[in-house]
Write a protein that holds these residues in place. Structure first.
Motif, PDB file in Angstrom:
ATOM      1  N   CYS A  47      16.231  16.754  -2.937  1.00 44.68           N
ATOM      2  CA  CYS A  47      16.154  18.022  -3.666  1.00 44.68           C
ATOM      3  C   CYS A  47      15.486  17.790  -5.010  1.00 44.68           C
ATOM      4  CB  CYS A  47      17.549  18.588  -3.879  1.00 44.68           C
ATOM      5  SG  CYS A  47      17.599  20.000  -4.989  1.00 44.68           S
ATOM      6  N   MET A  48      14.644  18.738  -5.416  1.00 45.37           N
ATOM      7  CA  MET A  48      13.890  18.578  -6.666  1.00 45.37           C
ATOM      8  C   MET A  48      14.686  19.073  -7.881  1.00 45.37           C
ATOM      9  SD  MET A  48      10.967  17.246  -5.834  1.00 45.37           S
ATOM     10  CE  MET A  48       9.750  17.633  -7.085  1.00 45.37           C
ATOM     11  N   HIS A  49      15.797  19.733  -7.656  1.00 48.45           N
ATOM     12  CA  HIS A  49      16.610  20.288  -8.742  1.00 48.45           C
ATOM     13  C   HIS A  49      15.765  21.123  -9.694  1.00 48.45           C
ATOM     14  CE1 HIS A  49      20.153  18.136  -7.373  1.00 48.45           C
ATOM     15  NE2 HIS A  49      19.325  17.147  -7.096  1.00 48.45           N
ATOM     16  N   CYS A  50      15.180  22.155  -9.077  1.00 44.35           N
ATOM     17  CA  CYS A  50      14.292  23.069  -9.804  1.00 44.35           C
ATOM     18  C   CYS A  50      14.973  23.640 -11.051  1.00 44.35           C
ATOM     19  CB  CYS A  50      13.895  24.233  -8.911  1.00 44.35           C
ATOM     20  SG  CYS A  50      13.239  23.743  -7.317  1.00 44.35           S
ATOM     21  N   GLY A  88      14.791  28.500  -6.194  1.00 40.64           N
ATOM     22  CA  GLY A  88      14.777  29.581  -5.227  1.00 40.64           C
ATOM     23  C   GLY A  88      16.118  29.676  -4.516  1.00 40.64           C
ATOM     24  N   VAL A  92      21.538  20.905  -9.115  1.00 39.45           N
ATOM     25  CA  VAL A  92      21.828  22.071  -8.280  1.00 39.45           C
ATOM     26  C   VAL A  92      22.812  21.627  -7.207  1.00 39.45           C
ATOM     27  CG1 VAL A  92      20.857  23.764  -6.692  1.00 39.45           C
ATOM     28  CG2 VAL A  92      19.559  23.046  -8.714  1.00 39.45           C
ATOM     29  N   CYS A 127      13.886  27.989  -0.352  1.00 39.88           N
ATOM     30  CA  CYS A 127      13.549  26.749  -1.053  1.00 39.88           C
ATOM     31  C   CYS A 127      12.099  26.374  -0.769  1.00 39.88           C
ATOM     32  CB  CYS A 127      14.464  25.609  -0.603  1.00 39.88           C
ATOM     33  SG  CYS A 127      13.884  23.990  -1.157  1.00 39.88           S
ATOM     34  N   PRO A 185      17.479  22.422   1.644  1.00 40.24           N
ATOM     35  CA  PRO A 185      18.835  22.612   2.182  1.00 40.24           C
ATOM     36  C   PRO A 185      18.830  22.499   3.709  1.00 40.24           C
ATOM     37  CG  PRO A 185      18.296  24.329   0.590  1.00 40.24           C
ATOM     38  CD  PRO A 185      17.024  23.594   0.891  1.00 40.24           C
TER      39      PRO A 185
HETATM   40  S1  SF4 Z   1      14.988  25.343  -4.402  1.00 38.66           S
HETATM   41 FE1  SF4 Z   1      17.021  24.432  -4.582  1.00 38.66          FE
HETATM   42  S2  SF4 Z   1      17.199  23.052  -2.828  1.00 38.66           S
HETATM   43 FE2  SF4 Z   1      15.045  23.524  -3.054  1.00 38.66          FE
HETATM   44  S3  SF4 Z   1      14.244  21.845  -4.286  1.00 38.66           S
HETATM   45 FE3  SF4 Z   1      14.745  23.529  -5.700  1.00 38.66          FE
HETATM   46  S4  SF4 Z   1      16.840  23.117  -6.356  1.00 38.66           S
HETATM   47 FE4  SF4 Z   1      16.465  21.822  -4.542  1.00 38.66          FE
END
Ligand code: SF4
Ligand code: SF4
Lengths: 288, 404
Positions: free
Chosen positions: A101-104, A108, A126, A143, A148
């Motif tokens: 996970c990129m931990h945006c 989204g 996240v 995402c 996920p």
């Molecule tokens: S949208 Fe959510 S699950 Fe997808 S990379 Fe970003 S933080 Fe991770």
């Protein structure tokens, strides 16, 4: 009056709640700077120690990294693997890339989640909270990195994805993968510091790195950052995602909702009284 | 609804009456009954397996295709088909066009049942359905989620439709007083219902706005919500025509000869409305096409598939509706309605399944069990629909109360 101001005034449930949320988010921003991890793919040797550490930390099946030959084909994260290392053949030889996970910054998945089971913590990671999730899988739809993952073979399925070892961070530890990495390919810290480190490395070795940090601006910026010696397309990264945070795509629609809730009924009532058949309704009704 | 009636009918009487009405009427072993019962039984078995062993045990859903046939067809397409209720209540109660009054009841009933069963289908698809209570009780409210909005609107709209339909049920139970009270609520429910409909019809489209990187560029546009809203108008109208045509054969006794001829008149009017709505839709599609430079994607399978959808299943039926309405040819309109309905199915499935993750190698094809469950939902709805129209005064305008 700006949009947010308007929302706060609006007396509908939706509007009040939306405004509250906006406020809460602002406060969070002030509290803490988000943390993240910098992955330097030029340092990664593909030993997959991070995969093992991750599996052990989260009670997932531990991969047999010596014998499972998993580097042969490109893998995605799954409901039993929160992180995977892939090998890419590039102009610069084999390059290994850890994926999770990129931990945006503005994810989204959390904007999608109707119960806030997917949740952006004030510190940045996240996380997913099982007591709230209803398993609708809208987070998976939303995402941009398709992270996920869902347990399709359980009566009580969970969503699986990297949580940056939130439980360890709360105890003041680093993520398990960062601790386990033997080559310091992974570095944990606040994003601003990580960006500085990344820029220094590029500055000191301008031949070695492409002059881009993946995650600095992608989908509005992510907590996980990547350095690379080859263009990111060659490493299985999507470079067409843009820099707009994903929640922005639905924001306009959501802002329109309170307006519609006020304006349309008023409009309809107006129409109704304009259409001359005012009496019709009651009449028609009584012997309808 | 349970107010004490002057005629001294007690609550127990009403219950007894309802129980007695539960018994089937008429011939039982018709082809439809046999087929639907077999399907429903199979569907129940499949669903039992699904709730014990997980979604993967009966469906082909996977990590790339989290939403499949149940969401794409039953929920997303089904709700578009149910659009007739808000369109007709708008025309009749707001614009005051009396001509369509005779079909309002049946359309509202259809809408109500569609929502009950399709929201039901949504629950079948949830991995952890017992937590569906969370967004209602506030554990937590995901206010910035489109799905949160859609879910709440489904719920509220069902209540609105129930209120709109309740006078019919009250009439059936011969509860005059309750009927009067409920009728007073109708206009409010109608206005509330239309507002909610416009929001959740477009909201279903807005669900996919964050799937930007996954949906084929020919189908992804920031205007998906608007396109969903406009298309729900003619989807709903086509469904009213389609369903009405069938009902007029099946429920001949309930409708009577007057109903028949006036229904033809209604169909011509509806066809005109559908043609206009489709034209507007087409116009929006064209604007999007130009604005987002979509011509560069018109090649290969996807280009063909896209053109097939918007020409074969939108433009052609649009002309057929206009032609049929102008020259008063019922047959042409019926064909147009069927083509339109297919077009809506194709469009909704394109966005949710077919053009979704279009470049993934392992494509999703629904399993036969998913189809069976989809049909189970539809058949179950038809059973309930039939039960109601053969008992309650849905078609007749002036009836004697069934329970006297
Ligand atoms: S949208 Fe959510 S699950 Fe997808 S990379 Fe970003 S933080 Fe991770
Ligand atoms: S599956 Fe769970 S975490 Fe994902 S959006 Fe639905 S409720 Fe939220």
């Amino acid at each position: 009056m700006n949009r947010r101001g308007f929302l706060k005034l609006a007396g509908t449930v939706g509007a009040t709640l939306a405004a509250k949320k906006a406020k809460a988010r602002d406060n969070d921003d002030e509290k803490e700077e988000f943390v993240g991890v910098l992955t330097d793919t030029t340092r990664c040797i593909g030993c997959r120690t991070c995969e093992v550490a991750c599996a052990e930390a989260h009670g997932l099946p531990v991969p047999d990294v010596q014998n499972d030959g998993a580097l042969e084909a490109e893998r995605r994260t799954s409901d039993t693997q929160w992180t995977v290392v892939n090998r890419y053949e590039t102009d610069e030889g084999d390059v290994f890339v850890k994926k999770q996970c990129m931990h945006c910054w503005q994810p989204g998945c959390t904007a999608a989640c109707l119960t806030n089971a997917m949740y952006k913590t004030h510190a940045g990671p996240v996380i997913w909270r099982s007591d709230k999730c209803m398993g609708c899988r809208y987070c998976m739809i939303s995402c941009p990195f398709e992270i996920p993952k869902f347990e399709y073979d359980s009566w009580n399925p969970k969503i699986h994805k990297c949580n940056m070892c939130w439980e360890r961070l709360q105890e003041g530890q680093k993520p398990a993968c960062v601790d386990a990495c033997p080559t310091d390919a992974l570095m944990f810290g606040r994003k601003r510091e990580l960006m500085e480190v990344a820029r220094v490395r590029i500055y000191n070795h301008p031949q070695k790195y492409v002059h881009q940090v993946y995650g600095e601006h992608e989908v509005g910026g992510t907590g996980w950052l990547y350095l690379s010696s080859v263009p990111f397309e060659q490493l299985g990264f999507r470079t067409d995602l843009g820099t707009t945070p994903y929640p922005d795509y639905t924001r306009e629609f959501l802002y329109a909702v309170p307006v519609v809730l006020f304006a349309v009924p008023a409009f309809l009532l107006g129409l109704r009284f304009l259409s001359e058949n005012e009496e019709e309704l009651e009449e028609g009704e009584s012997h309808a | 609804m349970h107010d004490e009636n002057k005629k001294g009918r007690s609550f127990a009487d009403i219950i007894r009456f309802i129980l007695q009405e539960m018994k089937p009427r008429g011939k039982f072993l018709t082809p439809f009954n046999v087929i639907s019962i077999v399907v429903i039984i199979a569907g129940v078995i499949i669903l039992t397996v699904r709730f014990i062993y997980g979604l993967g045990s009966v469906s082909n859903l996977n990590q790339e295709y989290p939403w499949g046939l149940w969401k794409g067809f039953n929920v997303i397409t089904g709700v578009a088909f149910a659009g007739g209720a808000y369109v007709l209540t708008f025309v009749v109660y707001v614009m005051g066009v009396e001509k369509y009054h005779s079909i309002v009841r049946v359309t509202v009933l259809n809408g109500l049942l569609a929502y009950i069963f399709y929201a039901g289908a949504l629950i079948l698809d949830l991995g952890r359905p017992w937590n569906i209570i969370n967004p209602i009780i506030g554990n937590d409210f995901g206010y910035n989620s489109v799905l949160f909005l859609v879910a709440w609107h489904f719920m509220l709209y069902m209540i609105a439709e129930f209120i709109e339909f309740s006078p019919v049920a009250a009439e059936w139970l011969n509860l005059e007083k309750a009927k009067k009270v409920l009728q007073m609520l109708t206009l409010g429910a109608v206005i509330f219902g239309i507002t909610l409909s416009s929001l959740h019809q477009s909201g279903l489209g807005a669900l996919f706005l964050m799937a930007k990187s996954k949906i084929h560029p020919l189908w992804y546009t920031e205007f998906i919500p608007l396109l969903f809203l406009v298309s729900s108008i003619f989807a709903g109208i086509s469904m009213v025509i389609f369903e009405g045509t069938i009902s007029h054969r099946v429920f001949r006794e309930q409708i009577g000869p007057d109903g028949k001829s006036s229904f033809d008149q209604i169909v011509f009017g509806l066809a005109k409305g559908a043609a206009i709505a489709m034209f507007v839709y087409y116009f929006f599609k064209l604007l999007v096409f130009i604005h987002e430079h979509h011509w560069q994607h018109i090649h290969g399978f996807w280009g063909f598939w896209y053109l097939f959808e918007i020409i074969g299943l939108v433009l052609v039926p649009c002309f057929l509706f206009a032609y049929g309405a102008r020259h008063r040819i019922i047959g042409v309109i019926r064909i147009a309605a069927i083509l339109t309905l297919i077009g809506i199915i194709v469009n909704r499935l394109n966005i949710s399944m077919i053009a979704y993750n279009w470049n993934v190698v392992d494509r999703y094809y629904p399993s036969w069990m998913e189809y069976v469950v989809s049909f189970t939902v539809i058949f179950a709805e038809i059973w309930v629909f039939r039960w109601i129209v053969t008992r309650m005064p849905v078609y007749e305008k002036h009836t004697k109360p069934a329970m006297a």
